[in-house]
Each structure stands twice: as C-alpha cells, then as structure tokens.
Design a protein around this motif. Structure first.
Motif, PDB file in Angstrom:
ATOM      1  N   HIS A 123       2.190   7.882 -11.998  1.00  0.00           N
ATOM      2  CA  HIS A 123       2.462   6.568 -11.417  1.00  0.00           C
ATOM      3  C   HIS A 123       3.602   5.865 -12.161  1.00  0.00           C
ATOM      4  O   HIS A 123       4.518   5.307 -11.544  1.00  0.00           O
ATOM      5  CB  HIS A 123       1.190   5.719 -11.459  1.00  0.00           C
ATOM      6  N   ASP A 124       3.559   5.909 -13.469  1.00  0.00           N
ATOM      7  CA  ASP A 124       4.557   5.196 -14.256  1.00  0.00           C
ATOM      8  C   ASP A 124       5.948   5.798 -14.084  1.00  0.00           C
ATOM      9  O   ASP A 124       6.957   5.097 -14.237  1.00  0.00           O
ATOM     10  CB  ASP A 124       4.162   5.200 -15.738  1.00  0.00           C
ATOM     11  N   ARG A 125       6.025   7.082 -13.770  1.00  0.00           N
ATOM     12  CA  ARG A 125       7.323   7.734 -13.561  1.00  0.00           C
ATOM     13  C   ARG A 125       7.802   7.636 -12.116  1.00  0.00           C
ATOM     14  O   ARG A 125       8.839   8.200 -11.760  1.00  0.00           O
ATOM     15  CB  ARG A 125       7.227   9.208 -13.963  1.00  0.00           C
ATOM     16  N   GLY A 126       7.026   6.929 -11.285  1.00  0.00           N
ATOM     17  CA  GLY A 126       7.412   6.785  -9.895  1.00  0.00           C
ATOM     18  C   GLY A 126       7.160   8.012  -9.050  1.00  0.00           C
ATOM     19  O   GLY A 126       7.760   8.183  -7.979  1.00  0.00           O
ATOM     20  N   GLU A 127       6.246   8.878  -9.502  1.00  0.00           N
ATOM     21  CA  GLU A 127       5.960  10.122  -8.792  1.00  0.00           C
ATOM     22  C   GLU A 127       4.595  10.084  -8.099  1.00  0.00           C
ATOM     23  O   GLU A 127       4.005  11.116  -7.800  1.00  0.00           O
ATOM     24  CB  GLU A 127       6.015  11.303  -9.774  1.00  0.00           C
ATOM     25  N   TRP A 128       4.116   8.903  -7.822  1.00  0.00           N
ATOM     26  CA  TRP A 128       2.758   8.727  -7.293  1.00  0.00           C
ATOM     27  C   TRP A 128       2.826   8.301  -5.833  1.00  0.00           C
ATOM     28  O   TRP A 128       3.659   7.473  -5.455  1.00  0.00           O
ATOM     29  CB  TRP A 128       2.025   7.676  -8.114  1.00  0.00           C
ATOM     30  N   ASP A 129       1.940   8.853  -5.024  1.00  0.00           N
ATOM     31  CA  ASP A 129       1.899   8.538  -3.593  1.00  0.00           C
ATOM     32  C   ASP A 129       0.733   7.583  -3.347  1.00  0.00           C
ATOM     33  O   ASP A 129      -0.420   8.011  -3.253  1.00  0.00           O
ATOM     34  CB  ASP A 129       1.727   9.828  -2.775  1.00  0.00           C
ATOM     35  N   ASP A 130       1.000   6.293  -3.248  1.00  0.00           N
ATOM     36  CA  ASP A 130      -0.055   5.293  -3.071  1.00  0.00           C
ATOM     37  C   ASP A 130      -0.822   5.502  -1.770  1.00  0.00           C
ATOM     38  O   ASP A 130      -2.044   5.301  -1.722  1.00  0.00           O
ATOM     39  CB  ASP A 130       0.541   3.883  -3.089  1.00  0.00           C
ATOM     40  N   ARG A 131      -0.123   5.888  -0.708  1.00  0.00           N
ATOM     41  CA  ARG A 131      -0.796   6.070   0.586  1.00  0.00           C
ATOM     42  C   ARG A 131      -1.771   7.246   0.525  1.00  0.00           C
ATOM     43  O   ARG A 131      -2.903   7.136   0.982  1.00  0.00           O
ATOM     44  CB  ARG A 131       0.241   6.302   1.686  1.00  0.00           C
ATOM     45  N   LYS A 132      -1.337   8.341  -0.058  1.00  0.00           N
ATOM     46  CA  LYS A 132      -2.232   9.503  -0.183  1.00  0.00           C
ATOM     47  C   LYS A 132      -3.430   9.156  -1.062  1.00  0.00           C
ATOM     48  O   LYS A 132      -4.564   9.564  -0.781  1.00  0.00           O
ATOM     49  CB  LYS A 132      -1.464  10.687  -0.768  1.00  0.00           C
ATOM     50  N   TRP A 133      -3.181   8.404  -2.111  1.00  0.00           N
ATOM     51  CA  TRP A 133      -4.255   7.974  -3.019  1.00  0.00           C
ATOM     52  C   TRP A 133      -5.300   7.153  -2.257  1.00  0.00           C
ATOM     53  O   TRP A 133      -6.506   7.394  -2.376  1.00  0.00           O
ATOM     54  CB  TRP A 133      -3.648   7.183  -4.162  1.00  0.00           C
ATOM     55  N   ALA A 134      -4.845   6.196  -1.457  1.00  0.00           N
ATOM     56  CA  ALA A 134      -5.774   5.372  -0.691  1.00  0.00           C
ATOM     57  C   ALA A 134      -6.548   6.207   0.318  1.00  0.00           C
ATOM     58  O   ALA A 134      -7.764   6.036   0.487  1.00  0.00           O
ATOM     59  CB  ALA A 134      -5.012   4.256   0.016  1.00  0.00           C
ATOM     60  N   GLU A 135      -5.876   7.134   0.988  1.00  0.00           N
ATOM     61  CA  GLU A 135      -6.544   7.972   1.990  1.00  0.00           C
ATOM     62  C   GLU A 135      -7.596   8.867   1.347  1.00  0.00           C
ATOM     63  O   GLU A 135      -8.701   9.031   1.877  1.00  0.00           O
ATOM     64  CB  GLU A 135      -5.506   8.821   2.729  1.00  0.00           C
ATOM     65  N   GLN A 136      -7.264   9.466   0.203  1.00  0.00           N
ATOM     66  CA  GLN A 136      -8.222  10.346  -0.464  1.00  0.00           C
ATOM     67  C   GLN A 136      -9.425   9.563  -0.970  1.00  0.00           C
ATOM     68  O   GLN A 136     -10.561  10.071  -0.928  1.00  0.00           O
ATOM     69  CB  GLN A 136      -7.536  11.088  -1.617  1.00  0.00           C
ATOM     70  N   ASN A 137      -9.210   8.345  -1.432  1.00  0.00           N
ATOM     71  CA  ASN A 137     -10.328   7.513  -1.866  1.00  0.00           C
ATOM     72  C   ASN A 137     -11.274   7.220  -0.713  1.00  0.00           C
ATOM     73  O   ASN A 137     -12.500   7.295  -0.865  1.00  0.00           O
ATOM     74  CB  ASN A 137      -9.805   6.202  -2.469  1.00  0.00           C
ATOM     75  N   GLU A 138     -10.733   6.858   0.427  1.00  0.00           N
ATOM     76  CA  GLU A 138     -11.568   6.548   1.590  1.00  0.00           C
ATOM     77  C   GLU A 138     -12.354   7.766   2.038  1.00  0.00           C
ATOM     78  O   GLU A 138     -13.537   7.684   2.366  1.00  0.00           O
ATOM     79  CB  GLU A 138     -10.707   6.002   2.729  1.00  0.00           C
ATOM     80  N   THR A 139     -11.674   8.910   2.086  1.00  0.00           N
ATOM     81  CA  THR A 139     -12.333  10.144   2.511  1.00  0.00           C
ATOM     82  C   THR A 139     -13.488  10.486   1.578  1.00  0.00           C
ATOM     83  O   THR A 139     -14.600  10.807   2.010  1.00  0.00           O
ATOM     84  CB  THR A 139     -11.330  11.304   2.538  1.00  0.00           C
ATOM     85  N   TRP A 140     -13.210  10.397   0.274  1.00  0.00           N
ATOM     86  CA  TRP A 140     -14.246  10.761  -0.697  1.00  0.00           C
ATOM     87  C   TRP A 140     -15.389   9.747  -0.717  1.00  0.00           C
ATOM     88  O   TRP A 140     -16.564  10.123  -0.743  1.00  0.00           O
ATOM     89  CB  TRP A 140     -13.637  10.887  -2.088  1.00  0.00           C
ATOM     90  N   TYR A 141     -15.065   8.461  -0.661  1.00  0.00           N
ATOM     91  CA  TYR A 141     -16.105   7.434  -0.709  1.00  0.00           C
ATOM     92  C   TYR A 141     -17.079   7.585   0.452  1.00  0.00           C
ATOM     93  O   TYR A 141     -18.302   7.430   0.283  1.00  0.00           O
ATOM     94  CB  TYR A 141     -15.479   6.039  -0.682  1.00  0.00           C
ATOM     95  N   SER A 142     -16.581   7.906   1.637  1.00  0.00           N
ATOM     96  CA  SER A 142     -17.433   7.950   2.824  1.00  0.00           C
ATOM     97  C   SER A 142     -18.536   8.999   2.702  1.00  0.00           C
ATOM     98  O   SER A 142     -19.601   8.847   3.308  1.00  0.00           O
ATOM     99  CB  SER A 142     -16.589   8.227   4.073  1.00  0.00           C
ATOM    100  N   VAL A 143     -18.299  10.045   1.929  1.00  0.00           N
ATOM    101  CA  VAL A 143     -19.349  11.059   1.769  1.00  0.00           C
ATOM    102  C   VAL A 143     -20.056  10.947   0.425  1.00  0.00           C
ATOM    103  O   VAL A 143     -21.261  11.156   0.328  1.00  0.00           O
ATOM    104  CB  VAL A 143     -18.792  12.483   1.962  1.00  0.00           C
TER     105      VAL A 143
END
Length: 469
Positions: A49-69
């Motif tokens: 994240h600090d190097r600007g190599e982080w995908d915020d959208r993918k992070w949010a999507e993976q969190n939602e997917t994992w939380y739901s189960v």
C-alpha cells in the motif's frame, strides 16, 4: 459409561470438515479459499500500500466475499460497519463491552444495548485507529457467562473460551487483523491461545478503562489479539500502541533473563503443558537468552483463587447496581457465577483487596534488574475437547470443587499483580490436536519486551500458519 472418543485425524488442516462433523457443527456448503490479499502478513500488505502497489477495489471486493461466508460460519461479529472511506487497510474489531461512538454496546446480552456518545479512552487515544474499526465482536454475557455462540475457526472442536471470545475468533478467521478486548483473569489470553493466535494483556491502568464495562476494576486490563507475534509487533509500532503506556517503553535488550517458575511442577500441571513449557524454554535458550528456575512467592502464587473470588464478588456488586437495566433473565451460567460472588463475605473481600495492594508493592522486587520476564504454561491442562468433555456450569470456580486447583489456573498471576502478559501458541496437542501455549509475564510497562520475546519464540518454533480452510 460414555462412548469411546472417535479417533482424531493426524492433520487438522486437511480435516477441518471432520472436526466440524464430530463436534456437531454445520457450516455452509460453499467453502471458498481465503482470498489472496487477506492472507498477506500485515507488514507485506502495508508495504504494498505504501509503495502505491495496492488495489483498493480488489481489497474491498475480497473482504465482502470473505465476510459473507466467514461470519456466517464463525459468528464472531455482533455489529458491522463500513467506514466512509471504504474497507480500511488494517481492520480492527472491538469487544462488545467496549464503547465505540456510533456503534451499540450490548454487553453480550440478548435484549440490551446502549448507544455511547464517546469512544472508550484506550481506543480514542490511538490517533486514527477509531477510523479502522469495522465492527463489534462477541463477548460472553456480562463477561462471565458460559458460551458465546462462536465457532473456533481452526479448531472447531475446541471452545474459544474467555469473555473476549469474539476477539480471538474474529482474528483467527481473518475477519479483522487486530481485536481489542479486555482481560480480567485471562479473558484475552484464553481465546487467543485456544484459536492459535497471540493475545496481549496490558499492564493494569485505571486511566485506560473509561468507556469499558467494568467487571473487576482492580484487575480489568485492555487486551489485544493479533494473528502472530510478528503482526502484533508491526501493529504496535504502526498504530503507536505504545503511547497507551504513557512513555516510550523500555529498551529491548539483545539478551533476556527469563525466570521459569518451579511452582508449576508441584503436581497441578499436565505433562503436555510441561513439555510445551520446556520446548519454549529450549527455543529461547537456543536464541541466546538466560533461563533460570525460580519460585513465585506464596504471597502471589497462593492468591490465584482469591483473584477469582474478588472478580465474582465485584461482578455481584456491580450486577446489583445495574440489573434494573436488564429486562430479561440472564443465562443460568451467569446466575451461578454471580452466586459465587454473593457468597464472598465483606471480611473476605476486604482482606483480598488489602493483600492485592501489598502484593503489587512487591512487583519491583520480583523482577528488579535480574529478571526481564517469567515463562509459564498458559493453563495447567490442554483445552478441553467439546466432543468428549462435560461443559462447566459456571465460569467462576468455587473453593471446594474437585478440580479447583486446575480451574483457577495460572493466568490470575498477572491479573492479581496487575502485570502485562502475552499468550503465544507453541504446538499442537498429541491427544486432541488443540493448540498448546505459554504465557510470558513481565513487570509493569514491559509490553514491548513481551511482544519481542513472543516474536523470538515463534521465529524459533515456526508454528503452523493457522487460518480457516
């Protein structure tokens, strides 16, 4: 005569389903793999994240997917919120007895909640951390009830235990990265240890307890759970958690002097727990530290049972003051725990408090310049197996019980003396594949040293990478 226990599989990672079936646990049919971004160690995640190599959208999507189960499966979150800025890079869960402005506090009760106007002091004092809170996590009823409804993610045949159950389960389940709980007699250390994670009880500090439901004010302490000691050390620095100590902390020595209390070898400790203690001790010795046997003085060691009696009495006194807020009966196990406190006389109560004051005055002598920390088993025996053990009627052991010495355990040592302690899982039991751990106890304000020792233990022993299958 009870039925013989079923044989246990040799590999818990490949046999999670079998454990669940044996324990009578039903999970949803879909079992997705843990998303790749959630698997990353925190230092690596934040570095990307600090190097600007982080995908915020993918992070949010993976969190939602994992939380739901994952939350449906493990039931660790009571109230969830999505911060306005999206899913935070570091996700913090907070025990449901700790106030967070904008989230209800229910104290583990089915039909009670209040909506605090302010966040608990220990959380609000950490700049920016309140914005990382993704929700409240499960507490047992009034901190003293039996059972939480949570499922241990990696070891579903083992009760997560302790009032901060949701803290241990939510972190082990990758629903959050850091969980804030409270530790009175082991309430953070047990769930952390039983879920294969790392749990820190901080030094007792009344100034940090504002906005936290009181159970036993002289022993209540803020606690934290992280997946590994490496993660906890990273978070301690990144979030400035050392600021809660009111100082920059103590220098971290290259070589530690560690006392191993011989009291645990007097007959109450199970062989597997002593083996675990020796394993960790050998690892620390190999790492270059000095270990020596010592005896914890009777003034502290013999007060472990009194710590339970003090907690029970103060829970009873508190309940009498605010029970009119509760409109439905509490659980039978909660009632029985309160009844233990009702039997503690005023004379006993005063004597225990006086002994605690005297005991804490000796902390400087117990450690001094010659000992940085003590190494103890987390408990006298391995965590009980839900498939074969009889559930306890109450969380509070009462004098005269057949297994009283085992039930009072070793965690009250830090609690009665107001000391910090960190619980570290070290290996798996040969008997039921439960995680077996140790606790490292230090003088007041030594949290950073304890975390560093926990890191060294885990680096030497290389425990399995525990995560939900």
């Amino acid at each position: 005569m009870s039925a013989a226990p079923r044989p246990l599989p040799s590999d818990p990672a490949s046999s999670l389903n079998g454990y669940a079936e044996n324990a009578g646990i039903t999970y949803p049919d879909d079992r997705p793999e843990l998303p790749d971004l959630l698997e990353l160690p925190l230092a690596e995640r934040c570095g990307l994240h600090d190097r600007g190599e982080w995908d915020d959208r993918k992070w949010a999507e993976q969190n939602e997917t994992w939380y739901s189960v994952a939350d449906a499966r493990y039931r660790a979150v009571t109230t969830r919120r999505t911060p306005s800025a999206g899913t935070p890079l570091i996700r913090v869960g907070v025990k449901d007895t700790i106030d967070v402005a904008g989230l209800p506090t229910s104290l583990g009760l089915r039909h009670y909640r209040h909506h605090p106007a302010a966040t608990a002091r220990a959380l609000s004092r950490l700049a920016g951390v309140e914005e990382l809170v993704i929700g409240k996590v499960v507490s047992t009823e009034l901190n003293i009830g039996v059972g939480s409804g949570c499922v241990n993610p990696w070891f579903p045949h083992i009760d997560p235990a302790g009032s901060s159950t949701g803290a241990g389960v939510s972190v082990a389940a990758h629903l959050c990265d850091l969980a804030m709980g409270t530790d009175v007699l082991g309430s953070v250390r047990w769930p952390a240890g039983h879920c294969g994670t790392v749990g820190l009880r901080m030094t007792h500090d009344p100034g940090l307890l504002h906005g936290i439901f009181p159970l036993s004010p002289p022993m209540d302490a803020v606690g934290w759970v992280a997946r590994t000691a490496e993660d906890l050390a990273f978070l301690w620095q990144r979030l400035g958690m050392g600021s809660l100590l009111g100082s920059a902390g103590r220098p971290t020595p290259a070589r530690y002097r560690i006392g191993v209390p011989a009291n645990v070898r007097d007959g109450s400790c199970a062989p597997e727990m002593l083996e675990t203690l020796d394993l960790v001790g050998a690892a620390l010795a190999d790492d270059g530290h000095d270990l020596a046997d010592l005896r914890v003085d009777d003034e502290l060691w013999q007060r472990r049972g009194d710590a339970w009696q003090l907690c029970a009495r103060q829970a009873w006194d508190g309940y009498r003051q605010w029970r009119h807020w509760i409109t439905v009966p509490v659980h039978e196990s909660t009632e029985q725990a309160l009844e233990v406190g009702a039997r503690v006389t005023d004379g006993q109560y005063t004597e225990i408090l006086d002994a605690m004051h005297s005991c804490r005055q000796r902390n400087a002598v117990r450690f001094g310049e010659h000992t940085h920390a003590w190494l103890l088993p987390l408990d006298p025996s391995p965590p009980p197996d839900l498939r074969t053990s009889r559930p306890v009627a109450t969380t509070i052991p009462a004098p005269g019980e057949a297994d009283y010495d085992r039930r009072i355990g070793y965690t009250p040592i830090a609690s009665f003396a107001g000391l910090p302690a960190v619980a570290v899982p070290a290996r798996l039991s040969r008997v039921n594949r439960a995680p077996l751990g140790v606790q490292i106890v230090g003088p007041p304000g030594s949290e950073e040293r304890l975390i560093e020792l926990a890191r060294r233990v885990q680096r030497r022993l290389k425990p399995p990478d525990l995560r939900p299958a």
